[in-house]
Scaffold this motif. Structure first.
Motif, short mmCIF file in Angstrom:
data_model
loop_
_atom_site.label_atom_id
_atom_site.label_comp_id
_atom_site.label_asym_id
_atom_site.label_seq_id
_atom_site.Cartn_x
_atom_site.Cartn_y
_atom_site.Cartn_z
N UNK A 1 0.83 -1.20 0.00
CA UNK A 1 0.00 0.00 0.00
C UNK A 1 0.86 1.25 0.00
N UNK A 2 1.93 1.26 0.81
CA UNK A 2 2.83 2.41 0.87
C UNK A 2 3.56 2.61 -0.46
N UNK A 3 3.94 1.50 -1.11
CA UNK A 3 4.65 1.59 -2.39
C UNK A 3 3.80 2.30 -3.43
N UNK A 4 2.50 2.06 -3.40
CA UNK A 4 1.62 2.74 -4.33
C UNK A 4 1.53 4.23 -4.07
N UNK A 5 1.73 4.63 -2.81
CA UNK A 5 1.64 6.04 -2.45
C UNK A 5 2.93 6.80 -2.73
N UNK A 6 4.10 6.17 -2.52
CA UNK A 6 5.37 6.87 -2.76
C UNK A 6 5.76 6.81 -4.23
N UNK A 7 5.20 5.84 -4.97
CA UNK A 7 5.48 5.76 -6.40
C UNK A 7 6.82 5.12 -6.71
N UNK A 8 7.08 4.87 -8.01
CA UNK A 8 8.30 4.18 -8.43
C UNK A 8 9.59 4.91 -8.05
N UNK A 9 9.52 6.21 -7.83
CA UNK A 9 10.72 6.96 -7.46
C UNK A 9 11.03 6.86 -5.97
N UNK A 10 10.12 6.30 -5.20
CA UNK A 10 10.32 6.17 -3.76
C UNK A 10 10.82 4.78 -3.39
N UNK A 11 10.84 4.50 -2.10
CA UNK A 11 11.26 3.19 -1.60
C UNK A 11 10.28 2.73 -0.51
N UNK B 1 5.05 -10.40 -4.44
CA UNK B 1 5.76 -9.38 -5.22
C UNK B 1 6.10 -9.90 -6.61
N UNK B 2 6.51 -11.15 -6.70
CA UNK B 2 6.93 -11.71 -7.99
C UNK B 2 5.79 -11.91 -8.96
N UNK B 3 4.56 -11.92 -8.45
CA UNK B 3 3.41 -12.15 -9.32
C UNK B 3 2.69 -10.86 -9.72
N UNK B 4 3.24 -9.71 -9.35
CA UNK B 4 2.60 -8.45 -9.71
C UNK B 4 2.69 -8.19 -11.22
N UNK B 5 1.66 -7.58 -11.80
CA UNK B 5 1.63 -7.38 -13.26
C UNK B 5 2.71 -6.45 -13.77
N UNK B 6 3.20 -5.55 -12.92
CA UNK B 6 4.30 -4.67 -13.30
C UNK B 6 5.43 -4.82 -12.28
N UNK B 7 6.68 -4.65 -12.69
CA UNK B 7 7.81 -4.80 -11.76
C UNK B 7 7.73 -3.80 -10.61
N UNK B 8 8.24 -4.22 -9.46
CA UNK B 8 8.21 -3.36 -8.26
C UNK B 8 9.61 -3.26 -7.66
N UNK B 9 10.57 -2.70 -8.39
CA UNK B 9 11.94 -2.63 -7.86
C UNK B 9 12.09 -1.71 -6.67
N UNK B 10 11.08 -0.84 -6.43
CA UNK B 10 11.16 0.06 -5.29
C UNK B 10 10.67 -0.59 -3.99
#
Length: 291
Positions: free
Chosen positions: A79-89, A107-116
């Protein structure tokens, strides 16, 4: 209780919780503690095991980097990752390998990568990250599980990990008054986040003692009996305090299997008949700023 025994019991209990899935139960518990339908719709449903005792993100004021102490399957991290966005951590820290395995799988099954998003295996009393890593530290019903002698170390780590001006936004179960000895000595009640609950004055002392300011600790008034009264279908079944009308599959006032996880869900059979959790403990929101 001996600290090593507490850690062993907590690990065992949370490992069991990591293998449960009851989406409706998880949704019902999360909504009762302040999560919105939109928030729940925007995270992987398998990350929500119904283990919250509040919504720390509601007071977090998120910026670039957030650390979740005791992140479990990653509910608040996603939930926090969605709020800080790809530029956050968004960094989750948990000592339970089974919970982390579940978080990594999700995390590995998400439709888009989540490197943050990062999940770390560590005790929250000693986090392998540099000082001044985070803008905000959250935790959701986990600090009460730390043995009493180790709790001050958690607050020292919070202060170390935060940048100057960084914020603490924690949801936790705290004791409203000294707990009866029968509860304090009950291991099942400890892993259920009741027996290890600290009092407000202790929390204030730990936060202020390491240098935090603007400390705010507020009872949310949330009903903790939701853990006992909610079935796997997400429906409230009756009163926890009336013998024979509880929520278990056997109708005997025990908690359903899906409700026996970490982070606030009291283990099945742990609560004596006619015990109202709200009489002894409450769901509190805790906020502080690093000076």
């Amino acid at each position: 209780m001996d600290s090593s025994k507490i850690y062993d019991q907590v690990r065992e209990h949370y490992s069991s919780a990591s293998r449960t899935t009851s989406v409706k139960y998880g949704e019902a518990v999360a909504k009762s503690f302040g999560y919105s339908a939109d928030e729940l719709a925007n995270i992987p449903e398998d990350a929500n095991l119904g283990l919250s005792c509040g919504n720390p993100l509601a007071i977090a004021s998120l910026k670039e980097a957030i650390i979740d102490l005791g992140s479990g399957a990653g509910f608040d991290v996603f939930l926090a990752a969605g709020k800080v966005g790809p530029s956050g951590r968004a960094i989750g820290v948990d000592m339970n390998e089974d919970m982390l395995t579940r978080a990594h799988r999700i995390q590995s099954t998400q439709p888009t990568p989540t490197p943050h998003i990062t999940f770390l295996h560590a005790n929250i009393t000693s986090v392998p990250l540099p000082a001044a890593t985070a803008d905000c530290i959250i935790s959701n019903c986990v600090i009460n599980l730390v043995p009493p002698a180790d709790k001050p170390a958690v607050f020292r780590e919070m202060y170390r990990l935060l940048k100057p001006g960084g914020r603490v936004a924690v949801s936790d179960i705290l004791a409203k008054r000294p707990l009866p000895e029968r509860l304090v000595r009950d291991v099942a009640m400890y892993v259920g986040c009741v027996a290890g609950a600290s009092e407000v004055r202790e929390y204030e002392g730990w936060l202020e003692g390491v240098g935090f300011g603007e400390v705010m600790i507020v009872d949310t008034g949330a009903d903790l009996n939701v853990y006992l009264e909610t079935g796997e279908d997400g429906e409230r079944k009756g009163s926890c305090c009336t013998p024979g009308t509880g929520t278990g599959r056997d109708g005997a006032g025990t908690v359903p299997a899906a409700s026996t996880g970490s982070g606030g869900a009291v283990p099945a059979g742990a609560v004596p008949e006619k015990t109202d959790l709200n009489e002894y403990v409450g769901s509190y929101k805790i906020f502080a700023v690093k000076n």
